[in-house]
Scaffold this motif. Structure first.
Motif, PDB file in Angstrom:
ATOM      1  N   ILE A   1      -6.304  -9.361  30.097  1.00 51.35           N
ATOM      2  CA  ILE A   1      -6.719  -9.977  28.831  1.00 51.35           C
ATOM      3  C   ILE A   1      -8.067  -9.403  28.407  1.00 51.35           C
TER       4      ILE A   1
ATOM      5  N   HIS B   1     -11.333 -13.933  23.398  1.00 53.17           N
ATOM      6  CA  HIS B   1     -10.562 -12.958  24.169  1.00 53.17           C
ATOM      7  C   HIS B   1     -11.415 -12.211  25.186  1.00 53.17           C
TER       8      HIS B   1
ATOM      9  N   ALA C   1      -5.198 -14.642  25.534  1.00 54.17           N
ATOM     10  CA  ALA C   1      -4.832 -13.255  25.265  1.00 54.17           C
ATOM     11  C   ALA C   1      -4.783 -13.014  23.769  1.00 54.17           C
TER      12      ALA C   1
ATOM     13  N   HIS D   1      -2.058  -8.100  22.245  1.00 53.26           N
ATOM     14  CA  HIS D   1      -1.781  -7.851  23.667  1.00 53.26           C
ATOM     15  C   HIS D   1      -0.398  -8.416  24.001  1.00 53.26           C
TER      16      HIS D   1
END
Length: 159
Positions: free
Chosen positions: A35, A48, A64, A68
């Protein structure tokens, strides 16, 4: 109900994608390190990239990036669903949604349902495939969904 493809991914053509069929495309664990790495490079918002700031932020902790999550979906989609011999790419994605945050340690399972399959009117050697994909977390919640379009070759007569 989950279906099984009768044809391996390396021999799969347009006709192998049957409307209404749903496929399990595997799972992936989302780690905190991934992440942070993804977000630092591509989506550096505080929730994030900074666990301390994220704890005080709108999600109450690190999550996340949606991009992603979309990238993880694409990896499983390509590895388990999309033909390696007949795929001609994609003209687009519709209805991309992130209804719930993805937290470190989540295990996401990809479900793909064929919603439409039609032979192209202008190029009959290929078909247009629409697939509804959903990432479901270990609690059973959908955390990502999208309607994907793909172009696939029709099986050659000699195959």
């Amino acid at each position: 109900m989950t279906s099984e493809f009768g044809t391996p991914i390396g021999d799969r053509y347009f006709a192998d994608y049957v409307p209404g069929a749903t496929y399990d495309c595997g799972s992936v664990e989302v780690t905190e390190a991934e992440i942070l790495e993804f977000a630092e490079r591509y989506d550096p918002q505080s929730f994030h990239v900074d666990p301390a700031a994220a704890a005080a932020g709108p999600f109450g902790g690190l999550i996340a990036s949606g991009w992603h999550t979309a990238s993880l979906m694409m990896r499983l989609y390509a590895a388990h669903y999309l033909s390696t011999v007949a795929s001609l790419g994609s003209p687009g994605v519709d209805e991309l949604r992130w209804p719930r945050p993805v937290r470190p340690g989540a295990v996401l399972r990809l479900r793909a349902t064929v919603t439409e399959a039609r032979v192209s009117r202008s190029k009959p050697d290929r078909g247009v495939l629409r697939t509804q994909v959903e990432f479901v977390d270990d609690g059973g919640d959908v955390v990502f969904s999208a309607s994907l379009l793909n172009l696939l070759l029709v099986r050659p007569a000699s195959v």
